[in-house]
Scaffold this active site. Sequence first.
Site, PDB file in Angstrom:
ATOM      1  CD  GLU A 132      -3.014  -0.825  -0.017  1.00 32.73           C
ATOM      2  OE1 GLU A 132      -3.186   0.307  -0.551  1.00 32.73           O
ATOM      3  OE2 GLU A 132      -3.604  -1.878  -0.385  1.00 32.73           O
TER       4      GLU A 132
ATOM      5  CB  CYS B 262     -22.708   3.331 -13.580  1.00 32.98           C
ATOM      6  SG  CYS B 262     -21.611   4.780 -14.023  1.00 32.98           S
TER       7      CYS B 262
ATOM      8  CB  CYS C   6     -18.456  -1.484 -16.163  1.00 30.40           C
ATOM      9  SG  CYS C   6     -18.596  -1.076 -14.421  1.00 30.40           S
TER      10      CYS C   6
END
Length: 547
Positions: free
Chosen positions: A95, A304, A298
């Site tokens: 990270e 969305c 997607c």
Amino acid sequence: MSPARARAAAAAGALRRSGGSAAPPQGRSRKRAAPRGAPAPPPARHFFSDPAEVEALRGNLLAWYDRCKRDLPWRALAVMEPDADRRGYAVWVSEIMLQQTQVATVIDYYNRWMQKWPTLQALAQASLEEVNELWAGLGYYSRGKRLQEAARKVVSELAGRMPRTAEDLQKLLPGVGRYTAGAIASISYGQLGLWVGFVCVPLHPGSTPAPFFVWSISQYGNPSSGSQATGVVDGNVIRVLCRLRCIGADSSSPAVIDQLWDMANVLVDKSRPGDFNQALMELGATVCVPKAPLCGECPVKQHCQAWRRVEKELAFTSQKLFGNPPKVPDVEDCGVGDCPLCPPATEPWDSSLGVTNFPRKAAKKPPRAMRTATCVLERRGCHGAPEYLIVQRPSSGLLAGLWEFPSLPLAQDLQKEREREELADHLQAWMGRPVAAKGLRFIGEVIHIFSHIHQTYVVYSLPLDGDVTLDPALSPSRWVTENEFHASAVSTAMKKVLKVHEKQRRQESSPVKGSKRKRGAKAQGAGSTCPGTQLSLHAFLRAPTAP
């Protein structure tokens, strides 16, 4: 049941009955009711208020992630490493490296890092010089320094045990912020937490939902405990969430960031928090990319709102072309004046941009311009190979602790001759002997772009005879060969400087075009009868002459 818990349960029940949206903030402090006259909360279209939609989104996203996730080394360690501390450390390193850096660049650095320092204890015993050497070229060098500082703290103050919650990770480890803490906690430990929340509930049937705050002590448990999971928000998640819910306000503003954190905490799957968070980031990194997103691939496009808006506009245009104009599509923004999450009135929806209308970001300040004179001091080593003098930068500030050629910041409006004179004075202070400005040879300029600085290095060279005694009160310095230079903790900018110097040297050492040696070889070719010389075609066909 305590009065506080009773109020919380009542508000949660009202939320479920009304279909309102929740926005769980971070922290443990108690919340007071919103004062009268406060701005109305953003409309429901900017949130995930339907539990059925949330469940469908989770299932679609996780199924896609299971099929399509990239094979990354830190993911394998997060799954296969049985030791919780080593698992948390492996995720933590990834990270930190992935901050402001692309995955393709990080993979090699990560593998070399984990091979050299597979545990917190190994990293804690390393020197900052070793850390900088491995980190060289990755950029944002303070990340590696803070990572090592935090590892030493875990070993010396926490008995080598990684904190297990996002709250403790952020509080106890230097360089670990809200996102990194959430990522480590969810991916490594499956952290869950009961959130302290804000809900909108109707005061009476048919009324507009009004804000109502509830509170509870934050707790952590395992996925089976029924508590709320911890989400994460990074650049990829910001982009995905802004498109999913048409959030067009400045995505870097604190108010929008807080709303996105609340949304991430609502969406995260409590049975697989680590996988869900990684899936959301993976979606933003591979499909919902900044430019030319792959909306057809997607897995959550049906959820969305930006994609729905584009589809409505396309359908409207298509039907209009075929002479059957429908009614004007419902593609307006949320319809609430001064909505804090909608684009400003001065930046309306642009049909040519499609879903990339979101997110909106404030215009970045242009990087400030800086000029630095740097000198490649060169001598011949004991084996005849060139050696270069490098000096260490201060332990704080830009490129802290890295090595570089002797350098001097310059004013922007200096003339070339004045730059040369100032660099000569700087080198004279280093070497304790006069340095003639005319002896500095200009090589060229190297431009390197940092995140906030447009840096121009004005490169000079100066060959030296013998050793140089440097002032011990100045920064550490050493002579290195070319191979040692590249193995040292030097920045990418300094590697560019040496490359320019080496290119100049090669040009000077290569034979000049049209030299005497080449002209002589050319003249010898046509009529020469020297052994081994190939005759011209005319000479080969010509009849032999009598002896």
